[in-house]
Motif scaffolding. Structure first.
Motif, PDB file in Angstrom:
ATOM      1  N   ALA A   1       5.551  28.267  81.840  1.00 23.57           N
ATOM      2  CA  ALA A   1       4.606  28.417  82.954  1.00 23.57           C
ATOM      3  C   ALA A   1       3.290  27.730  82.600  1.00 23.57           C
ATOM      4  N   GLY A   2       2.880  27.838  81.325  1.00 25.91           N
ATOM      5  CA  GLY A   2       1.669  27.155  80.884  1.00 25.91           C
ATOM      6  C   GLY A   2       1.819  25.643  81.014  1.00 25.91           C
ATOM      7  N   LEU A   3       2.971  25.132  80.604  1.00 20.20           N
ATOM      8  CA  LEU A   3       3.228  23.686  80.703  1.00 20.20           C
ATOM      9  C   LEU A   3       3.247  23.257  82.176  1.00 20.20           C
ATOM     10  N   ALA A   4       3.918  24.058  83.009  1.00 19.38           N
ATOM     11  CA  ALA A   4       3.982  23.752  84.441  1.00 19.38           C
ATOM     12  C   ALA A   4       2.578  23.764  85.043  1.00 19.38           C
ATOM     13  N   ALA A   5       1.732  24.693  84.567  1.00 18.20           N
ATOM     14  CA  ALA A   5       0.361  24.782  85.082  1.00 18.20           C
ATOM     15  C   ALA A   5      -0.410  23.516  84.743  1.00 18.20           C
ATOM     16  N   PHE A   6      -0.217  23.025  83.533  1.00 15.72           N
ATOM     17  CA  PHE A   6      -0.883  21.800  83.080  1.00 15.72           C
ATOM     18  C   PHE A   6      -0.478  20.615  83.962  1.00 15.72           C
ATOM     19  N   ILE A   7       0.833  20.457  84.164  1.00 13.72           N
ATOM     20  CA  ILE A   7       1.317  19.339  84.975  1.00 13.72           C
ATOM     21  C   ILE A   7       0.881  19.493  86.434  1.00 13.72           C
ATOM     22  N   PHE A   8       0.933  20.728  86.900  1.00 16.14           N
ATOM     23  CA  PHE A   8       0.514  21.029  88.281  1.00 16.14           C
ATOM     24  C   PHE A   8      -0.955  20.652  88.484  1.00 16.14           C
ATOM     25  N   THR A   9      -1.812  21.054  87.534  1.00 15.18           N
ATOM     26  CA  THR A   9      -3.239  20.769  87.652  1.00 15.18           C
ATOM     27  C   THR A   9      -3.492  19.261  87.645  1.00 15.18           C
ATOM     28  N   SER A  10      -2.756  18.576  86.779  1.00 16.96           N
ATOM     29  CA  SER A  10      -2.908  17.132  86.708  1.00 16.96           C
ATOM     30  C   SER A  10      -2.444  16.473  88.008  1.00 16.96           C
ATOM     31  N   ARG A  11      -1.450  17.053  88.645  1.00 22.81           N
ATOM     32  CA  ARG A  11      -0.913  16.475  89.877  1.00 22.81           C
ATOM     33  C   ARG A  11      -1.838  16.709  91.062  1.00 22.81           C
ATOM     34  N   VAL A  12      -2.325  17.950  91.212  1.00 21.18           N
ATOM     35  CA  VAL A  12      -3.115  18.257  92.411  1.00 21.18           C
ATOM     36  C   VAL A  12      -4.615  18.150  92.140  1.00 21.18           C
ATOM     37  N   THR A  13      -5.006  17.888  90.893  1.00 19.99           N
ATOM     38  CA  THR A  13      -6.387  17.656  90.444  1.00 19.99           C
ATOM     39  C   THR A  13      -7.362  18.785  90.778  1.00 19.99           C
ATOM     40  N   THR A  14      -6.843  19.988  90.927  1.00 22.20           N
ATOM     41  CA  THR A  14      -7.737  21.119  91.133  1.00 22.20           C
ATOM     42  C   THR A  14      -7.036  22.375  90.649  1.00 22.20           C
ATOM     43  N   THR A  15      -7.791  23.356  90.173  1.00 18.36           N
ATOM     44  CA  THR A  15      -7.168  24.622  89.774  1.00 18.36           C
ATOM     45  C   THR A  15      -7.632  25.708  90.723  1.00 18.36           C
ATOM     46  N   ARG A  16      -6.700  26.392  91.298  1.00 25.29           N
ATOM     47  CA  ARG A  16      -7.027  27.456  92.255  1.00 25.29           C
ATOM     48  C   ARG A  16      -6.297  28.730  91.885  1.00 25.29           C
ATOM     49  N   ALA A  17      -6.955  29.865  92.124  1.00 25.05           N
ATOM     50  CA  ALA A  17      -6.373  31.155  91.749  1.00 25.05           C
ATOM     51  C   ALA A  17      -5.128  31.484  92.574  1.00 25.05           C
ATOM     52  N   ASP A  18      -5.015  30.908  93.782  1.00 25.98           N
ATOM     53  CA  ASP A  18      -3.852  31.252  94.612  1.00 25.98           C
ATOM     54  C   ASP A  18      -2.713  30.235  94.447  1.00 25.98           C
ATOM     55  N   ALA A  19      -2.805  29.399  93.395  1.00 22.51           N
ATOM     56  CA  ALA A  19      -1.756  28.408  93.173  1.00 22.51           C
ATOM     57  C   ALA A  19      -0.415  29.091  92.936  1.00 22.51           C
ATOM     58  N   ALA A  20       0.642  28.430  93.398  1.00 23.65           N
ATOM     59  CA  ALA A  20       2.019  28.859  93.099  1.00 23.65           C
ATOM     60  C   ALA A  20       2.341  30.271  93.565  1.00 23.65           C
TER      61      ALA A  20
END
Lengths: 323, 323
Positions: free
Chosen positions: A231-250
């Protein structure tokens, strides 16, 4: 010698069952591809298909440990929340605390691992039922995401950070390459190692597994910890893809993940399943959703078809096996 | 039934602090009300306390149905989507001039119908409840968006707002909540069929040998759950001036959490409706209390998740001591 002669018929019987299950999925997949490419000429293009791998990598990464967890007779509902919490920690430690980005990424991975370790401790050692333990941590980790970020998003990541979620390695999206490597590893662990056999054994009969000397607690703990790390790895790739971190992600991602695993023929009761099945399940869900979008079906309405496919797949599987 | 009786005598023998989950939760509710009222006297006002009860009502009504489902050894994660569908049906019909009572009845009937489909797939097609209701969750959510196209239902007639009115000075939703809790509670405790739910949830094979058909019990609990979710949808829809197309998202977590916090064991066989009501009430209470205590609302979910985990841990410790 004796071991192989005893194990062989058992293994070949299981292999046959799996082969039919996976064979059926493969046929369904081909039918979907043919059907959709007739409906839309934009579907069966290299560009579209490679683009799709970007969108489904996060789900796929989580589906790998989830397959092993479900085979072992457990479940992890907290994966979406762990992803969000890890992503929030990435954005928080980089933007608000001002840590260098690589360190923030490390914190992101460790956050996921921590989430998984807590799940693992609760389930393996305190013996809280997995469904209820991860239901509670689903709420807790999601709460951490909102609490730590105060619902503010972090953005403005440097250009080179985009490599992991938007860049390419040769003709392939970066995350697709990472995913393929991890799929191969997960497949080998499950089908070729003693650990993989332990996972099946625990799912088939936990008491018997314990009496035959399998370290049940350690195996379970490892599985949930691995799920967190992923999940941590997926979060990293996800953040890189959507270029923003949001609490309601996923939010709700756990349902996609579980649907893919179950569609892939892994029994929700544990004891049987395979990584290949999960990958086929993922492909079916992703292509179906993408193809329907291309043919003009509105975004969320595609969920309807996926629900139907899920129930029908298990229903048909049940009917075939009963015969 | 024998194990049930055994458990009861043991529960009676142990009159310790944690002897009865319902008592613990009731005490927690009282202590919390007292402490928060000391910190902020406005909390202890009739308006506020009634407000908390009204907020809880539609959750508690659904939690009564969920109690039956979980006690029978199943789970229903489609209740959130179901609530959205039933609320939309009630709203659409009322807006098109259907007499209000008929619109409400249609919502309840729709819930019963969906529950019957869930029940048939679980009982007769033998698909695990979590897979069936996961699929149903997607089907209903997708279907709802397909039909409403994401539009809200507004400009409803004045008589539609059942939940905004009071009878004998008490808001209608509270009456419904009390009536449902008493009726379902008595049914489960004293009716032959109600006892059969416990028997099947405790040990389906033993119940079958004792002459109870588990399939009929499963069918029954899912239909009842559907009807109650339909009723909850009426309470929900008639409370605010608009019905959103994403109504009920995350509702399944609130309902399952309420039941589990109230002592309904996720493993089946134990739990009461009054416990589910108290559990739902405690969760709502924490939500409102944190506003009065000026806790950042972003941490709320973490606190509620922590509460779920805490009650489950208490339950695990208690079981271990008894074993």
């Amino acid at each position: 010698m004796t071991e192989t002669t005893i194990a062989a018929p058992e293994r070949s019987r299981r292999a046959n069952l799996l082969r039919t299950q996976e064979g059926v999925l493969f046929v369904v997949l081909v039918a979907i591809i043919i059907g959709l490419s007739l409906l839309s000429d934009r579907f069966l293009t290299v560009n579209n298909l490679l683009n799709q791998t970007r969108l489904f990598t996060e789900t796929a990464l989580l589906a790998l440990p989830m397959t092993l967890i479900i085979i072992s007779g457990g479940i992890d509902l907290s994966v979406g929340s762990m992803l969000a919490w890890s992503a929030v920690m990435l954005g928080f430690s980089w933007q608000l605390v001002g840590l260098p980005l690589p360190l923030a990424v490390l914190i992101c991975l460790l956050t996921g691992l921590l989430g998984g370790v807590i799940n693992g401790l609760l389930i393996a050692y305190v013996r809280v039922p997995p469904l209820i333990a991860t239901l509670a941590t689903l709420a807790i980790y999601r709460g951490f995401s909102f609490g730590i970020s105060q619902a503010r998003s972090a953005r403005g990541f440097p250009e080179e950070f985009a490599f992991w979620g938007q860049g390419q390695v040769g003709p392939f999206p970066t995350q697709f390459v990472i995913l393929v490597v991890l799929i191969v590893i997960a497949h080998l662990v499950l089908s070729r190692t003693g650990f993989g056999r332990w996972v099946y054994a625990i799912g088939n009969n936990e008491v018997a597994a314990r009496y035959s000397g399998i370290p049940v607690e350690r195996v379970k703990f490892t599985l949930y910890a691995a799920s967190g790390l992923m999940a941590g790895l997926a979060a990293f790739i996800f953040t890189s893809r959507v270029t923003t971190t949001r609490a309601d992600a996923a939010t709700g991602l756990e349902l996609d993940v579980i649907a893919a695993v179950v569609l892939g023929g892994t029994s929700i009761f544990g004891g049987s399943g395979s990584i290949i099945g999960t990958v086929l399940g993922l492909l079916i869900i992703t292509l179906l959703r993408n193809g329907l979008l291309l043919t003009g079906v509105k975004g969320d309405a595609t969920f309807m078809v996926i629900g139907l496919v899920l129930i029908l797949a298990v229903l048909i599987n049940n009917l075939v096996r009963r015969r | 039934m024998a194990t049930q009786a055994g458990r009861l005598t043991q529960a009676h023998r142990q009159r310790g602090l944690f002897a009865q989950q319902e008592a613990v939760i009731a005490a927690a509710i009282l202590v919390m009300t007292f402490v928060v009222s000391l910190a902020n006297p406005d909390f202890f006002s009739a308006t506020n306390l009634l407000d908390i009860a009204v907020n809880t009502a539609y959750i508690a009504v659904a939690a009564a149905g969920m109690t039956m489902v979980i006690v029978s050894g199943n789970i229903d994660i489609s209740v959130g989507s179901m609530l959205g569908v039933c609320a939309t049906i009630a709203g659409e019909l009322a807006r098109n001039g259907t007499p209000i009572p008929i619109a409400f009845l249609a919502a309840v009937a729709a819930g019963g119908l969906i529950g019957a489909i869930n029940g048939a797939l679980v009982a007769y097609a033998r698909i695990p409840a979590i897979v069936v209701t996961l699929g149903m969750l997607s089907i209903l959510r997708g279907g709802l968006i397909l039909v409403t196209q994401g539009r809200w239902i507004e400009s409803l007639p004045e008589e539609f707002f059942f939940s905004q009115r009071s009878t004998l000075g008490v808001p209608n939703p509270i009456w419904v909540m009390i009536a449902v809790t008493i009726l379902v509670g008595l049914f489960m405790k004293y009716h032959r069929f109600g006892r059969a739910i416990y028997a099947v949830g405790g040990n389906a094979e033993a119940a079958r040998l004792a002459g109870i058909d588990p399939r009929r019990v499963y069918m029954f609990v899912f239909v009842m759950n559907g009807l109650l979710v339909g009723l909850a949808a009426v309470l929900y829809a008639s409370r605010f001036t608009a019905i959103q197309s994403n109504a009920g998202q995350g509702f399944e977590l609130a309902v399952i959490s309420g039941a589990v916090v109230g002592g309904v064991s996720i493993l089946g066989g134990t739990g009461t409706v009054i416990g589910a009501l108290l559990g739902s009430l405690l969760i709502s209470l924490i939500g409102t209390a944190s506003i009065f205590l000026k806790v950042s609302p972003f941490w709320l979910q973490a606190v509620q998740g922590g509460l779920i985990l805490l009650t489950v841990l208490v339950d695990v410790v208690r079981r271990r001591r008894r074993a």
